[in-house]
Design an enzyme around this catalytic site. Structure first.
Site, mmCIF file in Angstrom:
data_model
loop_
_atom_site.group_PDB
_atom_site.id
_atom_site.type_symbol
_atom_site.label_atom_id
_atom_site.label_comp_id
_atom_site.label_asym_id
_atom_site.label_seq_id
_atom_site.Cartn_x
_atom_site.Cartn_y
_atom_site.Cartn_z
ATOM 1 N N SER A 279 7.410 -8.337 1.018
ATOM 2 C CA SER A 279 7.883 -7.030 0.569
ATOM 3 C C SER A 279 7.955 -6.092 1.757
ATOM 4 C CB SER A 279 6.933 -6.441 -0.479
ATOM 5 O OG SER A 279 7.260 -5.060 -0.659
ATOM 6 N N HIS B 212 11.666 -9.257 -0.381
ATOM 7 C CA HIS B 212 11.470 -8.523 -1.635
ATOM 8 C C HIS B 212 11.653 -7.033 -1.340
ATOM 9 C CE1 HIS B 212 9.591 -8.040 -5.674
ATOM 10 N NE2 HIS B 212 8.952 -7.009 -5.163
ATOM 11 N N ASP C 44 11.415 -3.268 -2.922
ATOM 12 C CA ASP C 44 10.817 -2.490 -4.009
ATOM 13 C C ASP C 44 11.513 -1.144 -4.145
ATOM 14 O OD1 ASP C 44 8.602 -4.106 -5.024
ATOM 15 O OD2 ASP C 44 7.835 -3.965 -2.973
ATOM 16 N N MET D 59 11.714 2.369 -6.208
ATOM 17 C CA MET D 59 10.871 3.212 -7.070
ATOM 18 C C MET D 59 11.530 4.569 -7.306
ATOM 19 S SD MET D 59 7.272 2.537 -5.218
ATOM 20 C CE MET D 59 6.702 0.880 -4.849
ATOM 21 N N HIS E 27 13.476 -5.537 -6.762
ATOM 22 C CA HIS E 27 12.562 -5.228 -7.869
ATOM 23 C C HIS E 27 12.728 -3.752 -8.227
ATOM 24 C CE1 HIS E 27 7.967 -4.765 -8.994
ATOM 25 N NE2 HIS E 27 8.762 -4.524 -10.019
ATOM 26 N N MET F 247 11.792 -0.609 -10.085
ATOM 27 C CA MET F 247 10.722 0.076 -10.838
ATOM 28 C C MET F 247 11.274 1.428 -11.271
ATOM 29 S SD MET F 247 7.604 -1.110 -8.391
ATOM 30 C CE MET F 247 8.750 -1.640 -7.107
ATOM 31 N N MET G 145 3.383 -8.736 -12.591
ATOM 32 C CA MET G 145 2.695 -7.812 -11.688
ATOM 33 C C MET G 145 1.188 -8.053 -11.763
ATOM 34 S SD MET G 145 5.116 -6.193 -10.258
ATOM 35 C CE MET G 145 3.976 -5.258 -9.221
ATOM 36 N N GLY H 221 3.708 0.616 -7.832
ATOM 37 C CA GLY H 221 3.843 1.949 -7.248
ATOM 38 C C GLY H 221 3.431 1.976 -5.783
ATOM 39 N N GLY I 182 1.773 -0.434 -2.311
ATOM 40 C CA GLY I 182 1.289 -1.669 -1.712
ATOM 41 C C GLY I 182 -0.205 -1.532 -1.421
ATOM 42 N N GLY I 183 -0.808 -2.633 -1.032
ATOM 43 C CA GLY I 183 -2.181 -2.597 -0.552
ATOM 44 C C GLY I 183 -3.256 -2.485 -1.622
ATOM 45 N N ASP J 14 3.394 -10.631 -7.965
ATOM 46 C CA ASP J 14 3.587 -9.498 -7.037
ATOM 47 C C ASP J 14 2.407 -8.541 -7.138
ATOM 48 O OD1 ASP J 14 4.567 -7.375 -5.504
ATOM 49 O OD2 ASP J 14 6.239 -6.921 -6.854
ATOM 50 N N GLY J 15 1.717 -8.325 -6.006
ATOM 51 C CA GLY J 15 0.629 -7.341 -5.955
ATOM 52 C C GLY J 15 -0.688 -7.964 -5.541
ATOM 53 N N GLY J 16 -1.139 -7.628 -4.325
ATOM 54 C CA GLY J 16 -2.421 -8.148 -3.852
ATOM 55 C C GLY J 16 -2.410 -9.643 -3.585
ATOM 56 N N GLY K 74 3.241 -8.118 0.527
ATOM 57 C CA GLY K 74 3.576 -7.024 1.429
ATOM 58 C C GLY K 74 2.541 -6.925 2.528
HETATM 59 C C1 DX5 Z 1 4.055 -2.732 -5.917
HETATM 60 C C2 DX5 Z 1 5.238 -3.504 -5.385
HETATM 61 C C3 DX5 Z 1 4.844 -4.658 -4.565
HETATM 62 C C4 DX5 Z 1 4.074 -4.302 -3.328
HETATM 63 C C5 DX5 Z 1 3.197 -5.441 -2.989
HETATM 64 O O1 DX5 Z 1 4.528 -1.616 -6.591
HETATM 65 O O2 DX5 Z 1 6.023 -3.989 -6.461
HETATM 66 O O3 DX5 Z 1 5.959 -5.463 -4.242
HETATM 67 O O4 DX5 Z 1 4.896 -3.995 -2.244
HETATM 68 O O5 DX5 Z 1 2.391 -5.052 -1.938
HETATM 69 P P1 DX5 Z 1 1.042 -5.776 -1.599
HETATM 70 O O6 DX5 Z 1 1.369 -7.203 -1.270
HETATM 71 O O7 DX5 Z 1 0.536 -5.003 -0.433
HETATM 72 O O8 DX5 Z 1 0.152 -5.675 -2.804
HETATM 73 ZN ZN ZN Z 2 7.619 -5.577 -6.011
#
Ligand code: DX5
Ligand code: ZN
Length: 218
Positions: free
Chosen positions: A11, A36, A38, A40, A69, A71, A140, A145, A147-148, A178-180, A200
């Site tokens: 991402s 990927h 994102d 938003m 993706h 959102m 998810m 919303g 990353g990290g 996706d996420g963590g 990400g």
């Molecule tokens: C969250 C995004 C993810 C995000 C993942 O809202 O949809 O794609 O960038 O980031 P990491 O891998 O840092 O959790």
């Molecule tokens: Zn995403």
């Protein structure tokens, strides 16, 4: 490529936004084929990222597969713009109120693959009506919303459930998480049937990106 070949989709949200093209270059130089993106809207999620103009400009400088993706509260208003900007796959969330079936069909008519996304607290059953109509299901494992954030282990059971439905009904969609996602959590998802991994922070902060990519795609 077989449907279940593992794919890592970094991402670029976690990259340097003054140099998004450089982030794409890092992904390509690592030998990966997906990125990927994102998107938003500040409504469906409490953050803003970038829009179709940015995607179109990135399209001109790389030929990676763009996994977009959305959102957004009203994704149906923007799918045409993202398809025109060079998206290869467009995923839309199941939570907002809009014509989901029509939107998924429209994404395919526009020449893209489609995906349905569900948040960590959204029941697996919510996507049942769409399973036969999608190329990808995105689960998810953080509240979207930012990353990290930390991986939500409580979502693993939902991944298993969706994988069971896929097998029982002989469906062909990819199952993406996706996420963590990192070197510790990706295997937990893989064991439960995931084949597509968004990362990400773990990717962009990895000292050895090739090694990280291999650990996911091996
Ligand atoms: C969250 C995004 C993810 C995000 C993942 O809202 O949809 O794609 O960038 O980031 P990491 O891998 O840092 O959790
Ligand atoms: Zn995403």
């Amino acid at each position: 490529m077989s449907l279940h070949t593992p794919i890592l989709a970094p991402s670029i949200l976690a990259g340097d936004h003054a140099h998004l093209a450089a982030s794409m270059e890092i992904v390509a130089q690592t030998g990966l084929s997906w990125a990927h993106l994102d998107i938003m809207d500040g409504h469906f999620v409490p953050n803003l990222s970038f829009g179709p103009q940015t995607v179109a400009d990135l399209r001109k400088v790389c030929d990676l597969f763009f996994d977009v993706h959305l959102m957004l509260d009203e994704p149906q208003r923007y799918i045409e713009a993202f398809a025109k900007s060079g998206a290869n796959l467009i995923s839309v969330h199941v939570e907002p109120t809009y014509a989901i079936v029509e939107t998924l069909e429209k994404i395919r008519e526009l020449g893209c693959l489609n995906g349905i996304v569900l948040n960590p607290d959204t029941p697996a059953e919510s996507i049942l009506p769409f399973l036969g109509r999608v190329d990808l299901v995105l689960v998810m494992t953080v509240q979207p919303g930012f990353g990290g954030q930390s991986f939500r282990h409580d979502v693993l059971a939902k991944i298993s459930q969706i994988d069971r439905w896929r097998n029982d009904r002989s469906l062909q969609f990819r199952l993406e998480v996706d996420g963590g996602v990192d070197a510790q959590t990706a295997p937990l998802c893989r064991e439960r049937g995931c084949d597509t991994f968004v990362a990400g922070t773990a990717f962009f902060q990895a000292g050895d990106k090739l090694e990280f990519a291999r650990s996911i795609e091996e």
